[in-house]
Design a protein around this motif. Structure first.
Motif, PDB file in Angstrom:
ATOM      1  N   GLN A  84      41.552  53.737  29.804  1.00 20.55           N
ATOM      2  CA  GLN A  84      42.944  54.106  30.059  1.00 20.55           C
ATOM      3  C   GLN A  84      43.046  55.571  30.488  1.00 20.55           C
ATOM      4  OE1 GLN A  84      45.592  53.842  26.670  1.00 20.55           O
ATOM      5  NE2 GLN A  84      47.372  53.656  27.994  1.00 20.55           N
ATOM      6  N   GLU A  85      42.339  56.452  29.800  1.00 23.46           N
ATOM      7  CA  GLU A  85      42.361  57.874  30.162  1.00 23.46           C
ATOM      8  C   GLU A  85      41.818  58.090  31.575  1.00 23.46           C
ATOM      9  OE1 GLU A  85      40.326  60.205  27.195  1.00 23.46           O
ATOM     10  OE2 GLU A  85      41.594  59.400  25.597  1.00 23.46           O
ATOM     11  N   GLU A  86      40.732  57.396  31.889  1.00 27.86           N
ATOM     12  CA  GLU A  86      40.131  57.528  33.218  1.00 27.86           C
ATOM     13  C   GLU A  86      41.081  57.009  34.295  1.00 27.86           C
ATOM     14  OE1 GLU A  86      37.452  58.865  35.890  1.00 27.86           O
ATOM     15  OE2 GLU A  86      37.380  59.188  33.726  1.00 27.86           O
ATOM     16  N   TYR A  87      41.747  55.889  34.008  1.00 27.43           N
ATOM     17  CA  TYR A  87      42.698  55.333  34.977  1.00 27.43           C
ATOM     18  C   TYR A  87      43.857  56.298  35.197  1.00 27.43           C
ATOM     19  CZ  TYR A  87      46.154  52.499  37.294  1.00 27.43           C
ATOM     20  OH  TYR A  87      47.086  52.056  38.191  1.00 27.43           O
ATOM     21  N   ILE A  88      44.370  56.876  34.140  1.00 25.18           N
ATOM     22  CA  ILE A  88      45.494  57.815  34.262  1.00 25.18           C
ATOM     23  C   ILE A  88      45.099  58.998  35.140  1.00 25.18           C
ATOM     24  CG2 ILE A  88      46.894  59.485  32.965  1.00 25.18           C
ATOM     25  CD1 ILE A  88      47.010  57.309  30.719  1.00 25.18           C
ATOM     26  N   LYS A  89      43.854  59.490  34.970  1.00 28.10           N
ATOM     27  CA  LYS A  89      43.374  60.601  35.804  1.00 28.10           C
ATOM     28  C   LYS A  89      43.316  60.208  37.280  1.00 28.10           C
ATOM     29  CE  LYS A  89      40.270  62.546  32.362  1.00 28.10           C
ATOM     30  NZ  LYS A  89      38.838  62.720  32.020  1.00 28.10           N
ATOM     31  N   GLN A  90      42.949  58.954  37.535  1.00 29.72           N
ATOM     32  CA  GLN A  90      42.734  58.510  38.915  1.00 29.72           C
ATOM     33  C   GLN A  90      43.867  57.630  39.437  1.00 29.72           C
ATOM     34  OE1 GLN A  90      38.855  56.762  39.544  1.00 29.72           O
ATOM     35  NE2 GLN A  90      38.011  57.883  37.820  1.00 29.72           N
ATOM     36  N   SER A 113      51.295  48.136  40.986  1.00 27.43           N
ATOM     37  CA  SER A 113      50.669  48.854  39.866  1.00 27.43           C
ATOM     38  C   SER A 113      49.612  47.993  39.167  1.00 27.43           C
ATOM     39  CB  SER A 113      51.731  49.306  38.863  1.00 27.43           C
ATOM     40  OG  SER A 113      52.447  48.199  38.369  1.00 27.43           O
ATOM     41  N   THR A 114      49.881  46.690  39.046  1.00 25.22           N
ATOM     42  CA  THR A 114      48.901  45.791  38.428  1.00 25.22           C
ATOM     43  C   THR A 114      47.667  45.650  39.308  1.00 25.22           C
ATOM     44  OG1 THR A 114      50.677  44.572  37.337  1.00 25.22           O
ATOM     45  CG2 THR A 114      48.542  43.465  37.495  1.00 25.22           C
ATOM     46  N   LEU A 115      47.875  45.502  40.604  1.00 27.90           N
ATOM     47  CA  LEU A 115      46.752  45.404  41.530  1.00 27.90           C
ATOM     48  C   LEU A 115      45.930  46.687  41.493  1.00 27.90           C
ATOM     49  CD1 LEU A 115      45.178  43.834  43.625  1.00 27.90           C
ATOM     50  CD2 LEU A 115      46.795  44.648  45.363  1.00 27.90           C
ATOM     51  N   SER A 116      46.583  47.802  41.400  1.00 29.49           N
ATOM     52  CA  SER A 116      45.892  49.081  41.294  1.00 29.49           C
ATOM     53  C   SER A 116      44.985  49.104  40.063  1.00 29.49           C
ATOM     54  CB  SER A 116      46.927  50.203  41.214  1.00 29.49           C
ATOM     55  OG  SER A 116      46.339  51.420  40.905  1.00 29.49           O
ATOM     56  N   GLN A 117      45.480  48.609  38.937  1.00 30.72           N
ATOM     57  CA  GLN A 117      44.687  48.561  37.711  1.00 30.72           C
ATOM     58  C   GLN A 117      43.501  47.610  37.861  1.00 30.72           C
ATOM     59  OE1 GLN A 117      47.653  47.465  34.849  1.00 30.72           O
ATOM     60  NE2 GLN A 117      48.408  49.548  34.641  1.00 30.72           N
ATOM     61  N   LEU A 118      43.731  46.469  38.495  1.00 32.24           N
ATOM     62  CA  LEU A 118      42.647  45.504  38.701  1.00 32.24           C
ATOM     63  C   LEU A 118      41.551  46.082  39.593  1.00 32.24           C
ATOM     64  CD1 LEU A 118      44.707  42.224  39.109  1.00 32.24           C
ATOM     65  CD2 LEU A 118      43.223  42.838  37.194  1.00 32.24           C
ATOM     66  N   ILE A 119      41.955  46.783  40.639  1.00 34.49           N
ATOM     67  CA  ILE A 119      40.964  47.415  41.522  1.00 34.49           C
ATOM     68  C   ILE A 119      40.184  48.470  40.753  1.00 34.49           C
ATOM     69  CG2 ILE A 119      40.672  48.891  43.551  1.00 34.49           C
ATOM     70  CD1 ILE A 119      43.112  47.370  44.749  1.00 34.49           C
ATOM     71  N   PHE A 120      40.884  49.248  39.948  1.00 37.22           N
ATOM     72  CA  PHE A 120      40.208  50.255  39.119  1.00 37.22           C
ATOM     73  C   PHE A 120      39.178  49.595  38.207  1.00 37.22           C
ATOM     74  CE2 PHE A 120      40.026  52.163  34.874  1.00 37.22           C
ATOM     75  CZ  PHE A 120      39.426  53.372  35.192  1.00 37.22           C
ATOM     76  N   LEU A 121      39.575  48.509  37.525  1.00 39.84           N
ATOM     77  CA  LEU A 121      38.653  47.834  36.607  1.00 39.84           C
ATOM     78  C   LEU A 121      37.471  47.229  37.361  1.00 39.84           C
ATOM     79  CD1 LEU A 121      41.172  46.142  34.166  1.00 39.84           C
ATOM     80  CD2 LEU A 121      39.614  48.058  33.666  1.00 39.84           C
ATOM     81  N   ARG A 122      37.741  46.648  38.510  1.00 36.07           N
ATOM     82  CA  ARG A 122      36.649  46.096  39.305  1.00 36.07           C
ATOM     83  C   ARG A 122      35.677  47.190  39.714  1.00 36.07           C
ATOM     84  NH1 ARG A 122      37.453  45.289  45.191  1.00 36.07           N
ATOM     85  NH2 ARG A 122      37.062  47.485  44.877  1.00 36.07           N
ATOM     86  N   ASP A 123      36.217  48.289  40.214  1.00 34.74           N
ATOM     87  CA  ASP A 123      35.368  49.387  40.667  1.00 34.74           C
ATOM     88  C   ASP A 123      34.642  50.081  39.513  1.00 34.74           C
ATOM     89  OD1 ASP A 123      36.176  48.809  43.205  1.00 34.74           O
ATOM     90  OD2 ASP A 123      37.445  50.586  43.445  1.00 34.74           O
ATOM     91  N   THR A 124      35.270  50.125  38.351  1.00 34.29           N
ATOM     92  CA  THR A 124      34.680  50.802  37.206  1.00 34.29           C
ATOM     93  C   THR A 124      33.712  49.913  36.440  1.00 34.29           C
ATOM     94  OG1 THR A 124      36.692  52.118  36.983  1.00 34.29           O
ATOM     95  CG2 THR A 124      35.208  52.085  35.091  1.00 34.29           C
ATOM     96  N   LEU A 125      34.112  48.693  36.165  1.00 35.80           N
ATOM     97  CA  LEU A 125      33.291  47.795  35.341  1.00 35.80           C
ATOM     98  C   LEU A 125      32.472  46.799  36.156  1.00 35.80           C
ATOM     99  CD1 LEU A 125      35.949  46.909  32.622  1.00 35.80           C
ATOM    100  CD2 LEU A 125      34.158  48.646  32.503  1.00 35.80           C
ATOM    101  N   GLY A 126      32.982  46.429  37.293  1.00 34.55           N
ATOM    102  CA  GLY A 126      32.351  45.365  38.057  1.00 34.55           C
ATOM    103  C   GLY A 126      31.035  45.735  38.696  1.00 34.55           C
ATOM    104  N   LYS A 127      30.740  47.006  38.783  1.00 37.49           N
ATOM    105  CA  LYS A 127      29.509  47.439  39.437  1.00 37.49           C
ATOM    106  C   LYS A 127      28.333  47.492  38.470  1.00 37.49           C
ATOM    107  CE  LYS A 127      31.723  49.989  43.089  1.00 37.49           C
ATOM    108  NZ  LYS A 127      31.896  51.269  43.758  1.00 37.49           N
ATOM    109  N   ARG A 128      28.593  47.277  37.190  1.00 35.80           N
ATOM    110  CA  ARG A 128      27.514  47.361  36.207  1.00 35.80           C
ATOM    111  C   ARG A 128      27.029  45.971  35.881  1.00 35.80           C
ATOM    112  NH1 ARG A 128      30.722  51.288  32.468  1.00 35.80           N
ATOM    113  NH2 ARG A 128      31.151  52.821  34.028  1.00 35.80           N
TER     114      ARG A 128
END
Length: 128
Positions: A84-90, A113-128
């Motif tokens: 959440q903190e990382e998303y708020i920063k970005q 806003s929801t799509l933005s969060q999903l893209i963030f999660l995909r980019d942050t978590l989906g690459k691992r």
């Protein structure tokens, strides 16, 4: 966790439960060479067995790993707070970035806003 996702050739947790109880004891290792969606692994963990699983399908690997990982609630809360903190920063970046345009057809299903969060999660978590 058993119903996390549908998968080909899935079966009820009662099937591996029966065999694991019958043919192993606590702290034994259970191996599933076709781990699929991880039902056997999760049942093995629930019955205090170690688990080794494999599957050729990368999706099966993701499902199985998610199911057999041992989580502590405090660790999950910390992880969510960090995300959440990382998303708020970005947030401005993800909210206005061009990748929203790339997925503009999804705006029929999600608020921006929801799509933005999903893209963030995909980019942050989906690459691992």
């Amino acid at each position: 966790m058993h119903s996390i996702s549908s998968y080909l050739a899935m079966f009820s947790p009662s099937l591996p439960n029966y065999f694991i109880k019958k043919y192993s004891k606590e702290n034994d290792t259970v191996m599933d060479n076709f781990s699929g969606r991880g039902t056997t692994g999760l049942v093995a963990r629930e019955l205090n067995r170690n688990f080794i699983g494999s599957d050729l399908n990368p999706y099966a690997l993701v499902l199985s790993r998610a199911k057999i990982e041992k989580y502590q609630i405090e660790d999950l809360i910390e992880k969510l707070n960090n995300l959440q903190e990382e998303y708020i920063k970005q947030k401005d970046f993800f909210y206005k970035q061009t990748s929203i345009k790339k997925y503009s057809e999804l705006l029929y299903f999600y608020k921006r806003s929801t799509l933005s969060q999903l893209i963030f999660l995909r980019d942050t978590l989906g690459k691992r």
